[in-house]
Design a protein around this motif. Structure first.
Motif, PDB file in Angstrom:
ATOM      1  N   VAL A   1       0.870  -1.168   0.000  1.00  0.00           N
ATOM      2  CA  VAL A   1       0.000   0.000   0.000  1.00  0.00           C
ATOM      3  C   VAL A   1       0.909   1.220   0.000  1.00  0.00           C
ATOM      4  N   VAL A   2       0.711   2.114  -0.968  1.00  0.00           N
ATOM      5  CA  VAL A   2       1.531   3.313  -1.095  1.00  0.00           C
ATOM      6  C   VAL A   2       0.619   4.531  -1.019  1.00  0.00           C
ATOM      7  N   THR A   3       0.835   5.385  -0.044  1.00  0.00           N
ATOM      8  CA  THR A   3       0.003   6.581   0.067  1.00  0.00           C
ATOM      9  C   THR A   3       0.534   7.677  -0.864  1.00  0.00           C
ATOM     10  N   GLY A   4      -0.397   8.491  -1.365  1.00  0.00           N
ATOM     11  CA  GLY A   4      -0.003   9.562  -2.273  1.00  0.00           C
ATOM     12  C   GLY A   4       0.636   9.056  -3.537  1.00  0.00           C
ATOM     13  N   ALA A   5       0.086   7.981  -4.100  1.00  0.00           N
ATOM     14  CA  ALA A   5       0.755   7.282  -5.195  1.00  0.00           C
ATOM     15  C   ALA A   5       0.272   7.687  -6.577  1.00  0.00           C
ATOM     16  N   ASN A   6      -0.509   8.744  -6.691  1.00  0.00           N
ATOM     17  CA  ASN A   6      -0.989   9.137  -8.009  1.00  0.00           C
ATOM     18  C   ASN A   6      -0.034  10.098  -8.722  1.00  0.00           C
ATOM     19  N   THR A   7       0.982  10.587  -8.023  1.00  0.00           N
ATOM     20  CA  THR A   7       1.899  11.533  -8.639  1.00  0.00           C
ATOM     21  C   THR A   7       3.259  11.475  -7.944  1.00  0.00           C
ATOM     22  N   GLY A   8       4.268  12.048  -8.596  1.00  0.00           N
ATOM     23  CA  GLY A   8       5.571  12.239  -7.973  1.00  0.00           C
ATOM     24  C   GLY A   8       6.247  10.989  -7.465  1.00  0.00           C
ATOM     25  N   LEU A   9       6.836  11.102  -6.278  1.00  0.00           N
ATOM     26  CA  LEU A   9       7.600  10.009  -5.690  1.00  0.00           C
ATOM     27  C   LEU A   9       6.729   8.785  -5.435  1.00  0.00           C
ATOM     28  N   GLY A  10       5.511   9.006  -4.958  1.00  0.00           N
ATOM     29  CA  GLY A  10       4.616   7.889  -4.685  1.00  0.00           C
ATOM     30  C   GLY A  10       4.281   7.118  -5.945  1.00  0.00           C
ATOM     31  N   TYR A  11       4.048   7.842  -7.020  1.00  0.00           N
ATOM     32  CA  TYR A  11       3.750   7.189  -8.299  1.00  0.00           C
ATOM     33  C   TYR A  11       4.927   6.323  -8.741  1.00  0.00           C
ATOM     34  N   GLU A  12       6.133   6.881  -8.700  1.00  0.00           N
ATOM     35  CA  GLU A  12       7.306   6.128  -9.134  1.00  0.00           C
ATOM     36  C   GLU A  12       7.564   4.921  -8.239  1.00  0.00           C
ATOM     37  N   THR A  13       7.314   5.082  -6.945  1.00  0.00           N
ATOM     38  CA  THR A  13       7.483   3.966  -6.016  1.00  0.00           C
ATOM     39  C   THR A  13       6.502   2.846  -6.335  1.00  0.00           C
ATOM     40  N   ALA A  14       5.233   3.202  -6.492  1.00  0.00           N
ATOM     41  CA  ALA A  14       4.206   2.204  -6.783  1.00  0.00           C
ATOM     42  C   ALA A  14       4.448   1.537  -8.139  1.00  0.00           C
ATOM     43  N   ARG A  15       4.800   2.340  -9.130  1.00  0.00           N
ATOM     44  CA  ARG A  15       5.038   1.803 -10.467  1.00  0.00           C
ATOM     45  C   ARG A  15       6.161   0.765 -10.456  1.00  0.00           C
ATOM     46  N   ALA A  16       7.255   1.084  -9.762  1.00  0.00           N
ATOM     47  CA  ALA A  16       8.386   0.163  -9.719  1.00  0.00           C
ATOM     48  C   ALA A  16       8.024  -1.137  -9.010  1.00  0.00           C
ATOM     49  N   LEU A  17       7.296  -1.044  -7.911  1.00  0.00           N
ATOM     50  CA  LEU A  17       6.895  -2.244  -7.190  1.00  0.00           C
ATOM     51  C   LEU A  17       5.974  -3.118  -8.038  1.00  0.00           C
ATOM     52  N   ALA A  18       5.036  -2.476  -8.745  1.00  0.00           N
ATOM     53  CA  ALA A  18       4.121  -3.229  -9.593  1.00  0.00           C
ATOM     54  C   ALA A  18       4.856  -3.907 -10.739  1.00  0.00           C
ATOM     55  N   GLU A  19       5.813  -3.213 -11.327  1.00  0.00           N
ATOM     56  CA  GLU A  19       6.575  -3.788 -12.431  1.00  0.00           C
ATOM     57  C   GLU A  19       7.395  -4.990 -11.989  1.00  0.00           C
ATOM     58  N   ARG A  20       7.781  -4.994 -10.720  1.00  0.00           N
ATOM     59  CA  ARG A  20       8.549  -6.130 -10.199  1.00  0.00           C
ATOM     60  C   ARG A  20       7.648  -7.229  -9.649  1.00  0.00           C
ATOM     61  N   GLY A  21       6.322  -7.089  -9.833  1.00  0.00           N
ATOM     62  CA  GLY A  21       5.410  -8.188  -9.525  1.00  0.00           C
ATOM     63  C   GLY A  21       4.556  -8.046  -8.291  1.00  0.00           C
ATOM     64  N   ALA A  22       4.729  -6.961  -7.533  1.00  0.00           N
ATOM     65  CA  ALA A  22       3.926  -6.789  -6.319  1.00  0.00           C
ATOM     66  C   ALA A  22       2.483  -6.446  -6.667  1.00  0.00           C
ATOM     67  N   THR A  23       1.579  -6.828  -5.780  1.00  0.00           N
ATOM     68  CA  THR A  23       0.203  -6.350  -5.828  1.00  0.00           C
ATOM     69  C   THR A  23       0.194  -5.010  -5.108  1.00  0.00           C
ATOM     70  N   VAL A  24      -0.198  -3.944  -5.797  1.00  0.00           N
ATOM     71  CA  VAL A  24      -0.036  -2.593  -5.269  1.00  0.00           C
ATOM     72  C   VAL A  24      -1.386  -1.884  -5.152  1.00  0.00           C
TER      73      VAL A  24
END
Length: 322
Positions: free
Chosen positions: A19-42
């Motif tokens: 679970v990533v808070t504030g994940a629609n933009t900026g650092l949160g977006y990049e964090t969530a995107r990277a985790l999802a690309e590596r296979g996590a359920t985000v």
């Protein structure tokens, strides 16, 4: 320790739930995107669901959206209840969302906006979700702080909500210092459980929308200089991602850019201000935060101490001892 930790270094995240808070933009977006690309359920935990859905559509992998407004404890409780009903485990809680240099205003619960959003909202969310994490070996709470925790920063117990006077910069410093103190005290309380750890990170100077609330005198330098002296959000997210996924990361550690002044660069373990390690202040802040939010953590409370329990290894790694 390597100073060239990159997105490519992130281990396989398949089977992990984040679970990533504030994940629609900026650092949160990049964090969530990277985790999802590596296979996590985000899960993108965001205030604006429409923007969250747009962000999710740009990501690859198993990504969903959860409404969360950190300026409202009612919203935090509703979001936590919804997440608890849809998730049977939680490996990563990344407390990323935040506001910076806002004009004087309060949350719906009457808290100063920066302290209420950056610290109290995440404090409450973590406490309400922790039961999903404690049974999961290797689970982590990662809280994003800032180099701003060193600037005019103190925990003003005599005026936490800045009712007598207000400074945007000092209020931000208090909130970001609180993020670190929360991490260190949480790690001490988690140590007895042996499964979940608390880690902190900061992005250095990164080109995001965070400074949009700053007065023009500050906003213009931050907006124009960040791309020149700082780094892109994808690089700024690396300390958070390393704190969340590096198998060698330990509870109580703090990650930031490895370049000069921690402004930019590949992530490494860094140290926070001496004030952040004051255990008595950490514990007092914890008690006040429980009182203000009404959220009590179901973890062992360590014996009270008056001095820092941070220790340094020969390799320069800082850890927080129980």
């Amino acid at each position: 320790m390597s100073h060239t930790w990159t997105m490519a270094t992130i281990p396989d995240q398949r089977g992990r739930v984040a679970v990533v808070t504030g994940a629609n933009t900026g650092l949160g977006y990049e964090t969530a995107r990277a985790l999802a690309e590596r296979g996590a359920t985000v899960v993108l935990a965001v205030r604006n669901v429409e923007k969250g859905e747009q962000a999710a559509a740009r990501m690859t992998g198993d990504v969903t959206v959860q409404a969360l407004d950190l300026t409202s404890l009612d919203s935090v409780r509703s979001a936590a209840a919804a997440l608890r009903s849809r998730l049977d485990r939680l490996d990563l809680l990344i407390n990323n969302a935040g506001v910076m240099y806002t004009p004087k205003q309060t949350t719906s619960d009457g808290f100063e906006m920066q302290f209420g959003t950056n610290h109290l909202g995440h404090f409450a969310l973590t406490g309400l979700l922790l039961d999903l994490m404690l049974p999961v070996p290797g689970s982590r709470v990662v809280t994003v702080s800032s180099t701003g925790h060193r600037i005019r920063a103190a925990i003003h117990f005599d005026d936490l909500q800045w009712e007598r006077s207000y400074s945007r910069v000092a209020a931000y410093g208090q909130a970001k210092l609180a993020n670190l103190m929360f991490t260190y005290e949480l790690q001490r309380r988690l140590a007895a459980h042996g499964t979940t750890v608390a880690v902190a990170a900061h992005p250095g100077i990164s080109s995001t929308e965070l400074a949009r609330h700053a007065p023009a005198l500050l906003r213009l330098p931050l907006t124009w200089l960040a791309p020149l002296v700082g780094q892109a959000p994808a690089m700024g997210a690396l300390p958070t991602l390393r704190a969340a996924t590096d198998p060698a990361a330990l509870g109580g550690q703090y990650y930031g850019p490895g370049g000069r002044g921690e402004v930019k660069g590949h992530p490494r373990i860094v140290t926070s201000s001496p004030d952040s390690y004051e255990v008595a202040v950490q514990q007092r802040l914890w008690a006040v935060s429980e009182d203000l939010t009404g959220v009590t953590f179901r973890v062992v409370q360590p014996e009270p101490r008056t001095r820092s329990t941070a220790s340094i290894t020969p390799g320069g790694q800082y850890t927080v001892n129980p």
